[in-house]
Design an enzyme around this catalytic site. Sequence first.
Site, short mmCIF file in Angstrom:
data_model
loop_
_atom_site.label_atom_id
_atom_site.label_comp_id
_atom_site.label_asym_id
_atom_site.label_seq_id
_atom_site.Cartn_x
_atom_site.Cartn_y
_atom_site.Cartn_z
N HIS A 154 1.00 -1.14 -0.07
CA HIS A 154 0.33 -0.16 -0.04
C HIS A 154 0.90 0.92 -0.04
O HIS A 154 0.33 2.79 -0.25
CB HIS A 154 -1.04 0.17 1.48
CG HIS A 154 -2.08 0.95 0.75
ND1 HIS A 154 -2.42 1.85 0.40
CD2 HIS A 154 -3.40 0.71 1.80
CE1 HIS A 154 -3.42 2.48 0.02
NE2 HIS A 154 -4.04 1.97 1.44
N ASP A 380 -11.14 -5.07 -19.31
CA ASP A 380 -11.31 -5.83 -20.29
C ASP A 380 -10.46 -7.07 -20.73
O ASP A 380 -9.54 -5.39 -22.08
CB ASP A 380 -12.19 -5.44 -21.85
CG ASP A 380 -12.50 -6.42 -22.61
OD1 ASP A 380 -12.37 -7.70 -22.40
OD2 ASP A 380 -13.68 -6.02 -23.43
#
Length: 434
Positions: A154, A380
Amino acid sequence: MAVAVEITRSEVLRPSETLAAGGGGKRSQLTVFDRAAMDWYIPAVFAWDGAAAPSNDEVKGGLAAVLARYPHLAGRFDVDERGRRCFNLNNAGVRVLEATVAADLADALAHDVAAHVNELYPKADMENADEPVFQVQLTRYACGGLVIGTACNHQVSDGQSMSFFYVAWAAAVRSAGATLPTPFVDRAAIAVPRGPPAPAFDHRNIEFKGEHSWTHSYGSLPLERIRNLAVHFPDEFVAGLKSHVGARCSTFQCLLAHAWKKITAARDLSPEEYTQVRVAVNCRGRASPAVPMDYFGNMVLWAFPRMRVRDLLSSSYAAVVGVIRNAVARVDEQYIQSFVDFGEVAAGDELTPTAAPPGTVFCPDLEVDSWLGFRFHDLDFGRGPPCAFLPPDVPVEGLLIFVPSCAAKGGVEMFMALDDVHVEAFRQICYSMD
């Protein structure tokens, strides 16, 4: 039925040399925003059915191409000459695991997700000084379906950065590396202190664990007492909530107001007690000058809407939304500049982020993060978007995450963790707007 995940290959994948635009062994300092993020690997797990799943080679080829534009992800943590943690942009690469499962993805999603989701992303070795900061696992199912699980430290990036990266990765796969972004990666340019620096707020105890930090008051529970839940809010429910508020509000604001009310009621708290929510706030557009939305790094601070329990439960949705909105508005350009100035003053200090360790109980409070801006349908890789986002276990009671639904009909998923003794009461009222 338990699903066995077999690791078949492990490699370190480096950025494409012909496309690399940065790195070369340069060092980059952590900003004060990076230092406020937890030093921990955050998992994200996405699934594609057999018809939409790309090949492993396609995924890895696109990853090598896009890493050339994200040198921090391909680098390593290091220590500078003053003993401070920094990034070494050495293009050392990311770890990629390949795995197989002798079961169909649809069956696993229907029955065994909770049992094996934590086997679907890499587990970082926090003791290894040369550990890759970004790691990937490609798990192929018998039907041809694919799960891509990632783990990223993070302190390298926040949720917005990673959402931009994932979409860029997908575009690189679709275009065979021809379509690549040019993200803003200059960390020094987004956190420029005043001369002299003049912090005006108590950042040492707000964003970090100072002597008087609010985090010192939280207790803990055995992990088996912390129950993970997923709640689906259809588009129609969200529209009804917004109508119930009666004033203009965002999806995030109305859902947080609703969740705050219902979780507080389920906890059966004393009416005179106070409850607050730690709300992650993207500071890119709030800073002066504004930071580009495609900035790759951490640029998050926190707001703390707070109410007495009886007021929260008796107030209208519009009033609660107003409390949330007002708290977020206080994270303005003056507050952000004060935080940057504090980073300069405390540059040589040991600072500990306020991240909650596993088992922490936030009750009577909550913490919320939002990925509602993440366009899952843009993820996608050439044959279609993911069919599911799989939430790993959340080991902190009172932590909520809002994610856009991958379902065809849309809506929002709320992934959360509650004390097991409050779960049934919450389930009974979670769709009530009373």
